[in-house]
Structure formats: structure tokens, C-alpha cells
Scaffold this motif. Sequence first.
Motif, PDB file in Angstrom:
ATOM      1  N   THR A 118      54.218-134.175  61.258  1.00 43.35           N
ATOM      2  CA  THR A 118      54.477-135.621  61.274  1.00 43.35           C
ATOM      3  C   THR A 118      55.507-136.022  62.315  1.00 43.35           C
ATOM      4  O   THR A 118      55.589-137.191  62.687  1.00 43.35           O
ATOM      5  N   HIS A 153      47.714-138.656  50.607  1.00 52.09           N
ATOM      6  CA  HIS A 153      48.264-139.696  51.469  1.00 52.09           C
ATOM      7  C   HIS A 153      49.084-140.716  50.697  1.00 52.09           C
ATOM      8  O   HIS A 153      49.802-141.518  51.308  1.00 52.09           O
ATOM      9  N   PRO A 157      52.500-140.680  53.375  1.00 54.90           N
ATOM     10  CA  PRO A 157      51.650-141.717  53.956  1.00 54.90           C
ATOM     11  C   PRO A 157      51.660-141.802  55.481  1.00 54.90           C
ATOM     12  O   PRO A 157      50.847-142.540  56.046  1.00 54.90           O
ATOM     13  N   ARG A 187      45.982-131.655  55.166  1.00 52.63           N
ATOM     14  CA  ARG A 187      45.609-133.059  55.338  1.00 52.63           C
ATOM     15  C   ARG A 187      46.818-133.945  55.617  1.00 52.63           C
ATOM     16  O   ARG A 187      46.751-134.853  56.450  1.00 52.63           O
ATOM     17  N   VAL A 188      47.931-133.699  54.949  1.00 50.47           N
ATOM     18  CA  VAL A 188      49.091-134.589  55.128  1.00 50.47           C
ATOM     19  C   VAL A 188      49.987-134.163  56.284  1.00 50.47           C
ATOM     20  O   VAL A 188      50.775-134.979  56.774  1.00 50.47           O
TER      21      VAL A 188
END
Length: 400
Positions: A118, A153, A157, A187-188
Motif C-alpha cells: 500500500t 477491503h 480500504p 488482495r488487500v
Amino acid sequence: MSHLAPHGPGDLPHDDFELLDPAGAPVPGYGSGSLSDLLPSVAAGLGVPGFTGTLPIAPADRVCVFLVDGLGWELIRRHPEYAPFLHSLLAGSLGGSGRPITAGFPATTATSLASVGTGLPPGRHGLAGYSVRIPERGELMNQLRWQPPMDPHGWQPYPTVFERVHAAGVAASQVSSPLFAQTPLTRVALSGGEFLGRTTGEERMDLAARQLGRSDRALVYTYVSELDAMGHRYGVDSDEWRMMLNTVDRLALRLAEQLPPRSALYVTADHGMIDIAEADRIDFDEDWELGAGVALLGGEARARHVYAVPGAAGDVHAVWSEVLGDRMWVATRDQAIEAGWFGPEVDERVYQRIGDVVAAARDDVAVVASRSEPGESAMVGLHGSMTPVEQLVPLLEVRA
């Protein structure tokens, strides 16, 4: 197992007891030299709008990030004979400065992978430990295994850097074990572009190099976990771990030798590791002092999130400080946040995931839980805290 030094709730500390100040803990280099700064700096070098490079690394058209689970900076330095190629790159780490970067707190896989993917510190992405409390449920969530299930998510988010660079026209891909293709953590933290599953390390290195060469601008991520597994099972002072380090060294060389033109390879890690002897382990499940007033014990042996029953947070902090405060930085939630352990800011949704008390080991000590965490408690090599052997990770660079 027993305390390293005896204490009782009403006892005065022993003569050499010196309470560690949470504000004095060596906070990770968020914003200037941590894992969460890596991909934003790479994306800036790729010319992707919206990213600023905070690490001293030169731009490249094609970038591969090879993350080796458990490959701490100090561990490479100790083993030049088992990792000759990686050791030869130490002087060029972090843009030629010869310095490491920091993992982030806690120095654990789920947290670090989310920070990498991220480009955000733990206080923002929210994977703030190996296991943390789900505030609305009042139960622990293991963020590595993603148990109990949570909407990925909803829990994290923010878009990943891979998603953002792919949307900007950079070919993004992840080359990893097929087992990780659809996991919530992938996925995150690591989604965006194309996921390519390959079973062996050699297959991953070869495919990562080919992926780099297929586009004028590319970002490729690849990963191996076996070094971490050997460390947990046998310890980093074992022949099994050293042999795996040698295997990792040969994989890195294999990838480096196949880099296409205009490429940069960065070898990094999610954390280091330290062996903790049986005599230096405190068993929470057998310790009435540490368990008093505790509703949930989260985190891991070197970085604990402690959740108190309502109204008992102050007492829990006092007891943990008295019993462990000369060997662990023991902070209230607000003290840890104010000291910047989880980054410059903590999102509101993340605040209650952090323990009422957070305890991070400075010395060779671990708080295990033999009944509730039998597998984790049996591990020889551990990680999670802010000591150099756990926190410092390489940013080794090879350019073609």
C-alpha cells in the motif's frame, strides 16, 4: 517457564530496575527509510503521477522487488560465507549509502507486506500486528491467516501501489506461490495487474525476469518464504537456516543475471529474526500476574497487543510495566501512537485494533502463550519488535 526477575503486584522494583521509556524506543523510519516508502519511491521513478520519491534511489523503467521473508540486514552481515552475493551488495544498499531501511512496527509479515503493497505505515493500512482485536466483535483476528474471515477491503480500504501504477499504464505483476493467488492478504496488500503462480524459487526468478522484459515500463514483485520457515523451526543459528540462506543467495544471483536492459532489482525483507532461549520465555498462560485483567492477548511473543477487560487498562499497564518494563517497552495505546510506533498518524478505524497496552521487547525475552498459541510458542526464531536484528532490512540494488 518463569519470570527472568521476580515481581509481585505490590513489590518494589529490584535495585537495578530501570523502566524503559516508550518514547525512547527506536521508532521505524517512516517517511524517509521504511518499507512503506519503497514502492512510492519506485512509482515516482517510473513517472507515475501522484507519487513522491522519499528514498534515495535512481529512476528505472523496469523494477523488480524481490522480498525474502525473514532476511534481516544483521543476518546478512553475519553470514558472508553463506550469502556471498547478497553480502557483496550491502555497501550499495539504500542508494549507495550502505544503510538498511526499517520494516515498521510490528516487524511481522502481515504488517510489512501491507506496508510494502500500500505504501502506507501500519497506522494507516490497519494491519497493525500478527493478531489484533476486531473492535466490533471483541475477538482476535489473525491477519496472516485472515481468521476469522473479514471483508478484505472493509478491513484495508486503500488501493495498492500495484493497482495505481497499473492504472497509469505500467505493467504490474506479482510472481509468487500459487497458494497465495486468492488469499485476503494478497488482495488487500499486493493485488493489481497480473498474479503469476510458480511453485519453485527458480521458476519465480526466471519468470520475474521475463516479466520485466515484456514491457517498456514494468513493476514486478516476487517472494520466497522458506528462509522465514527455517528460522522459526530451527532458529537463525542453525545449519538448516544457513543452508536456506545460501539457497536464497543463489536465487537472487540467478535473477540478477537475467535482468533485461534499463532494469533495477531491489532485494529486501519484511523483518529479521532472533533466537530466544527457553529460559528467556515468559508463559502468559501460566502467569497470573500478567493475565490479571486481560481479556485478550494479541500480537506475538516479541510484540504484544494486550486488551484489558473494561476498566482494567490502567492496572494492566501498571503490572506489565512492573514485571517487564526493564526489558520491554511497555506503552499504553495512546503512548505508543504518540511515540509514532505505528507511523505519523493512526486512522480512526485502526485505533481500537491497537492494544490497550502494547509491549515490545528490547532484550532477549519473549512473552509466549503455551496453551492458546502452542505452535507460535514452540518457534525457535522470533520477530516483531524494534531491535536492530528484527527491524533492519536490506534494500540491495542491482542495475542492468
